[in-house]
Design an enzyme around this catalytic site. Structure first.
Site, PDB file in Angstrom:
ATOM      1  N   HIS A   1      46.509  36.325  45.477  1.00  8.89           N
ATOM      2  CA  HIS A   1      46.264  37.738  45.410  1.00  8.89           C
ATOM      3  C   HIS A   1      45.781  38.291  46.849  1.00  8.89           C
ATOM      4  O   HIS A   1      45.569  37.640  47.753  1.00  8.89           O
ATOM      5  CB  HIS A   1      45.022  37.994  44.781  1.00  8.89           C
ATOM      6  CG  HIS A   1      43.751  37.372  44.811  1.00  8.89           C
ATOM      7  ND1 HIS A   1      43.118  37.939  46.098  1.00  8.89           N
ATOM      8  CD2 HIS A   1      43.253  36.156  44.530  1.00  8.89           C
ATOM      9  CE1 HIS A   1      41.910  36.879  46.115  1.00  8.89           C
ATOM     10  NE2 HIS A   1      42.081  35.954  45.218  1.00  8.89           N
TER      11      HIS A   1
ATOM     12  N   ASP B   1      43.630  31.106  46.006  1.00 10.25           N
ATOM     13  CA  ASP B   1      43.840  30.100  46.868  1.00 10.25           C
ATOM     14  C   ASP B   1      43.599  28.669  46.359  1.00 10.25           C
ATOM     15  O   ASP B   1      44.368  27.881  46.670  1.00 10.25           O
ATOM     16  CB  ASP B   1      42.869  30.219  47.872  1.00 10.25           C
ATOM     17  CG  ASP B   1      41.103  30.350  47.250  1.00 10.25           C
ATOM     18  OD1 ASP B   1      41.098  30.421  46.088  1.00 10.25           O
ATOM     19  OD2 ASP B   1      40.354  30.641  47.980  1.00 10.25           O
TER      20      ASP B   1
END
Length: 480
Positions: free
Chosen positions: A97, A379
């Site tokens: 994102h 992540d």
């Protein structure tokens, strides 16, 4: 006449100086001018250490700037590059994102005042920003897999909510989507003009920031798309493991990795002193400050050029930030050396890589479904995949990072298919563990699909050293 001769002489002199300047730059005798904050466009997208362009020692500020990934200029990339006799068959995109508001706050300090509405005259900006907002406002009745249908389609709070996507995050992925559109649609015609729902595979976790990032990239890729043809699937796990999430051994590896992190922190006295000093400033116990993960809030302030907090006891400052960020870099380095994380990564990434292999094989067989797959993730999704692939030198996923798998067909030998892997626009195919030696044995410019298939179906388990030949057995064997 004299004036004309002088003008000609000056013109010739200017041309000579320009030629000398370009020649010196070409031969690296003088540096090319840097972008704002000292990061060139070339440096911004590099993922492998480069002794020529990288700082001689890991610089925490340099690394933080790369992590922020602030949109500036159009990015050049290596996506879609192949010899003319290769045909692009399918593309599989994994993204982190975009830029977000912190998930944590520094105790006893005021929340950062960052605006999460989308405003046309505020930087960073993208030409499609207003059109994106307009299109998202028409998608309130879109049919997404539950619970995604209850999430907002774009950020809209004047004071950001925790973890909310910012305008920077939206622009990062509008830019990603437009870049991929120019390459995969305009140049390679990956999708027909009358593309159907079945030709897209879209999935995201149940966080607004991942759904909104996916929609921003999709809008850049397919502007003004038909809402009736778009369907996002929900992935409950950040590992995108679907129905294969229960893996006891993976959790054991993770516990060992977390223990390693804890021991490394205990050895870092400078880090401990920094936490103690920051805790004194904000008048809170050191343990509570550490648990609040202050680097998350500090990175947000850094990326948005907002001052660190001050109290009557003093100010949190850039030196505190550097110490904590430097420890993060050291932690990543030791993580690669100890390889405890690798076991976790191999088991954590296997389900999503196995799904990707399945889509590639179906496309190679001529199926016209799932030609473009997009997984909007975190992540903690991308990091295990990078590690599992053997990309040990790749940087930790920045905001709006993209990892792309391309499937190609050799027109001269239609039965042969190859893969390319790109991370933030850099071709890393021959850095992967399953194809790093291929170019030494073969003149072919890409990695054979069978190399990737063999890696996922067999070699990932071999790398674990367990003797297991399938995911279930590898997950349930007794850990050493």
């Amino acid at each position: 006449m004299l004036f004309r001769n002088r003008f000609v002489l000056l013109l010739a002199l200017a041309a000579l100086l320009a030629f000398v300047s370009l020649s010196l730059q070409f031969f690296h005798l003088i540096p090319v001018s840097a972008a704002r904050n000292g990061v060139t466009s070339k440096n911004r997208k590099r993922i492998m250490p480069d002794p020529v362009t990288e700082p001689p020692v890991m610089d925490p500020i340099y690394e933080a700037l790369l992590y922020c990934n602030i949109p500036r200029v159009a990015e050049r990339s290596m996506e879609g590059h192949a010899p003319h006799h290769f045909k692009l068959v399918s593309v599989h995109v994994f993204i982190r994102h975009g830029d977000r508001y912190p998930l944590y706050v520094i105790p006893k300090t005021k929340r950062p005042e960052i605006d999460c509405t989308l405003v046309a005259n505020r930087k960073p900006y993208h030409p499609k920003l207003e059109a994106f907002v307009s299109h998202m406002s028409k998608g309130s009745g879109a049919s997404f897999e539950s619970p995604l249908h209850s999430l907002p389609l774009y950020p809209s709070h004047q004071l950001c909510e925790m973890g909310e996507l910012t305008q920077t995050g939206v622009v990062q992925h509008l830019q990603n989507g437009q870049l991929l559109r120019d390459i995969y649609l305009k140049k390679h015609k990956l999708l027909p003009s009358d593309w159907s729902t079945k030709q897209l595979h879209l999935e995201t976790t149940g966080k607004s920031r991942t759904l909104q990032s996916g929609l921003a990239l999709l809008y850049g890729f397919l502007p003004d798309f038909d809402w009736k043809k778009v369907y996002f699937r929900h992935q409950p796990s950040a590992l995108f493991c679907s129905g294969n999430c229960y893996c006891p051994l993976r959790n054991q590896y993770l516990e060992k990795e977390q223990r390693r992190q804890y021991l490394l922190r205990l050895k870092n006295r400078q880090l401990e002193r920094t936490y103690e000093e920051m805790a004194r400033i904000v008048d809170t116990p050191t343990k509570q400050l550490r648990a609040a993960n202050p680097i998350d809030a500090m990175l947000c302030l850094f990326c948005h050029n907002v001052s660190f907090p001050c109290t009557r006891n003093g100010c949190v400052n850039m030196e505190h930030f550097k110490v904590i960020k430097r420890h993060q870099i050291e932690d990543e380095s030791e993580r690669r050396e100890k390889k405890l994380y690798l076991g976790y990564a191999l088991l954590g990434a296997h389900p999503i890589l196995n799904q990707t292999v399945g889509r590639m094989r179906r496309a190679a067989e001529g199926r016209k479904e799932e030609l473009f797959a997009l997984s909007s993730a975190h992540d903690v999704t991308l990091a295990p995949i990078l590690s599992a692939l053997g990309l040990t030198e790749a940087r930790f996923p920045r905001f709006a990072a993209r990892l792309i798998f391309e499937l190609w067909q050799d027109r001269e030998k239609p039965g042969e298919h190859s893969v390319r892997i790109l991370y933030d626009g850099v071709d890393v195919t021959f850095h992967t563990s399953f194809c790093q030696d291929h170019h030494k044995r073969s003149p072919k410019p890409m990695c054979p699909l069978e190399n990737f298939v063999r890696f996922v179906k067999r070699d990932m388990f071999v790398a674990l050293g367990s003797g297991s030949t399938n995911y279930y057995d590898a997950c349930h064997r007794e850990g050493s």
